[in-house]
Motif scaffolding. Structure first.
Motif, mmCIF file in Angstrom:
data_model
loop_
_atom_site.group_PDB
_atom_site.id
_atom_site.type_symbol
_atom_site.label_atom_id
_atom_site.label_comp_id
_atom_site.label_asym_id
_atom_site.label_seq_id
_atom_site.Cartn_x
_atom_site.Cartn_y
_atom_site.Cartn_z
ATOM 1 N N ARG A 60 8.933 -24.470 -5.341
ATOM 2 C CA ARG A 60 8.943 -24.742 -3.895
ATOM 3 C C ARG A 60 7.764 -24.128 -3.155
ATOM 4 N N PHE A 61 7.166 -23.089 -3.701
ATOM 5 C CA PHE A 61 6.074 -22.420 -2.983
ATOM 6 C C PHE A 61 4.764 -23.146 -3.207
ATOM 7 N N ARG A 62 4.075 -23.364 -2.122
ATOM 8 C CA ARG A 62 2.721 -23.910 -2.149
ATOM 9 C C ARG A 62 1.868 -23.003 -1.285
ATOM 10 N N GLY A 63 0.894 -22.395 -1.887
ATOM 11 C CA GLY A 63 0.042 -21.512 -1.101
ATOM 12 C C GLY A 63 -0.822 -20.653 -1.997
ATOM 13 N N THR A 64 -1.704 -19.906 -1.352
ATOM 14 C CA THR A 64 -2.601 -18.991 -2.050
ATOM 15 C C THR A 64 -2.583 -17.643 -1.333
ATOM 16 N N PRO A 65 -1.791 -16.712 -1.819
ATOM 17 C CA PRO A 65 -1.658 -15.420 -1.152
ATOM 18 C C PRO A 65 -2.943 -14.580 -1.129
ATOM 19 N N MET A 66 -3.790 -14.689 -2.140
ATOM 20 C CA MET A 66 -4.956 -13.812 -2.226
ATOM 21 C C MET A 66 -5.853 -13.890 -0.988
ATOM 22 N N PRO A 67 -6.294 -15.072 -0.551
ATOM 23 C CA PRO A 67 -7.192 -15.101 0.619
ATOM 24 C C PRO A 67 -6.586 -14.485 1.874
ATOM 25 N N LYS A 68 -5.298 -14.643 2.064
ATOM 26 C CA LYS A 68 -4.654 -14.069 3.248
ATOM 27 C C LYS A 68 -4.675 -12.535 3.207
ATOM 28 N N HIS A 69 -4.495 -11.976 2.018
ATOM 29 C CA HIS A 69 -4.518 -10.523 1.886
ATOM 30 C C HIS A 69 -5.938 -9.977 1.955
ATOM 31 N N VAL A 70 -6.877 -10.671 1.338
ATOM 32 C CA VAL A 70 -8.271 -10.236 1.349
ATOM 33 C C VAL A 70 -8.821 -10.203 2.777
ATOM 34 N N ALA A 71 -8.323 -11.091 3.629
ATOM 35 C CA ALA A 71 -8.814 -11.169 5.009
ATOM 36 C C ALA A 71 -8.346 -9.995 5.882
ATOM 37 N N LEU A 72 -7.342 -9.261 5.426
ATOM 38 C CA LEU A 72 -6.828 -8.145 6.225
ATOM 39 C C LEU A 72 -7.775 -6.951 6.155
ATOM 40 N N PRO A 73 -8.042 -6.333 7.287
ATOM 41 C CA PRO A 73 -8.954 -5.186 7.284
ATOM 42 C C PRO A 73 -8.249 -3.904 6.833
ATOM 43 N N ASP A 74 -9.017 -3.026 6.237
ATOM 44 C CA ASP A 74 -8.603 -1.638 5.995
ATOM 45 C C ASP A 74 -7.354 -1.445 5.141
ATOM 46 N N LEU A 75 -7.158 -2.285 4.140
ATOM 47 C CA LEU A 75 -6.060 -2.020 3.219
ATOM 48 C C LEU A 75 -6.513 -0.967 2.219
ATOM 49 N N ASN A 76 -5.539 -0.237 1.670
ATOM 50 C CA ASN A 76 -5.856 0.784 0.681
ATOM 51 C C ASN A 76 -4.725 0.884 -0.331
ATOM 52 N N ALA A 77 -4.976 1.631 -1.393
ATOM 53 C CA ALA A 77 -3.988 1.749 -2.472
ATOM 54 C C ALA A 77 -2.661 2.294 -1.966
ATOM 55 N N HIS A 78 -2.707 3.241 -1.057
ATOM 56 C CA HIS A 78 -1.468 3.831 -0.530
ATOM 57 C C HIS A 78 -0.565 2.758 0.088
ATOM 58 N N LEU A 79 -1.142 1.802 0.795
ATOM 59 C CA LEU A 79 -0.341 0.751 1.428
ATOM 60 C C LEU A 79 0.331 -0.134 0.376
ATOM 61 N N PHE A 80 -0.402 -0.489 -0.666
ATOM 62 C CA PHE A 80 0.186 -1.283 -1.748
ATOM 63 C C PHE A 80 1.261 -0.478 -2.478
ATOM 64 N N GLU A 81 1.025 0.811 -2.683
ATOM 65 C CA GLU A 81 2.009 1.668 -3.349
ATOM 66 C C GLU A 81 3.256 1.831 -2.489
ATOM 67 N N ARG A 82 3.088 1.927 -1.190
ATOM 68 C CA ARG A 82 4.240 2.032 -0.284
ATOM 69 C C ARG A 82 5.047 0.738 -0.334
ATOM 70 N N TRP A 83 4.332 -0.410 -0.330
ATOM 71 C CA TRP A 83 4.996 -1.709 -0.419
ATOM 72 C C TRP A 83 5.839 -1.768 -1.699
ATOM 73 N N LEU A 84 5.246 -1.327 -2.803
ATOM 74 C CA LEU A 84 5.976 -1.326 -4.076
ATOM 75 C C LEU A 84 7.178 -0.389 -4.054
ATOM 76 N N ALA A 85 7.019 0.769 -3.441
ATOM 77 C CA ALA A 85 8.138 1.725 -3.364
ATOM 78 C C ALA A 85 9.300 1.121 -2.588
ATOM 79 N N LEU A 86 9.012 0.477 -1.469
ATOM 80 C CA LEU A 86 10.081 -0.172 -0.701
ATOM 81 C C LEU A 86 10.695 -1.331 -1.481
ATOM 82 N N PHE A 87 9.856 -2.046 -2.204
ATOM 83 C CA PHE A 87 10.375 -3.152 -3.009
ATOM 84 C C PHE A 87 11.294 -2.619 -4.099
ATOM 85 N N ARG A 88 10.889 -1.525 -4.725
ATOM 86 C CA ARG A 88 11.728 -0.910 -5.768
ATOM 87 C C ARG A 88 13.069 -0.478 -5.179
ATOM 88 N N GLU A 89 13.047 0.152 -3.993
ATOM 89 C CA GLU A 89 14.294 0.574 -3.342
ATOM 90 C C GLU A 89 15.200 -0.624 -3.065
#
Length: 134
Positions: A60-89
């Motif tokens: 059902r999904f049609r899309g390309t997540p990479m360009p949308k994420h690449v366009a965001l300014p100032d992302l860092n490893a901590h933000l991705f790690e926090r996202w993963l921690a919340l996902f794990r919870e």
């Protein structure tokens, strides 16, 4: 492993909604997501389609997540790690344990891929770093 028998779309929707409810309240991630997402109902519907495609093979999904994420300014490893921690919870408390485990395993690979892609688009001359999976 894609399998329509793994879970229902209702279970996926509940997981997605629970997760993004936590994201929106999170003091680190909430301001970022709440700034960039205007239509939460539409976004949650798209993410439910995304996870249905991944976990159930629904296509059902049609899309390309990479360009949308690449366009965001100032992302860092901590933000991705926090996202993963919340996902794990979130996945750890799903009644359907098999779905939760499969979703988290997949989320780890997705987060790594998005983080690598983000780094490569911003600093192609450097070797990308990985994420810590706490």
């Amino acid at each position: 492993m894609l399998s329509p028998e793994l879970c229902t779309d209702r279970e996926i929707s509940a997981m997605v909604r629970s997760f993004y409810e936590a994201v929106r309240k999170d003091e680190t991630l909430g301001p970022i997501f709440n700034t960039h997402i205007r239509d939460w109902d539409g976004h949650l519907s798209k993410l439910t389609d995304f996870w249905s495609s991944i976990l159930r093979g629904s296509g059902r999904f049609r899309g390309t997540p990479m360009p949308k994420h690449v366009a965001l300014p100032d992302l860092n490893a901590h933000l991705f790690e926090r996202w993963l921690a919340l996902f794990r919870e979130t996945t750890a408390v799903q009644p359907n344990r098999a779905m939760g485990e499969q979703a988290y395993d997949t989320a780890q690979r997705i987060a790594e891929s998005l983080w690598y892609g983000y780094q490569m688009s911003r600093r192609p001359e450097t070797v990308p770093t990985g994420l810590r999976h706490g």
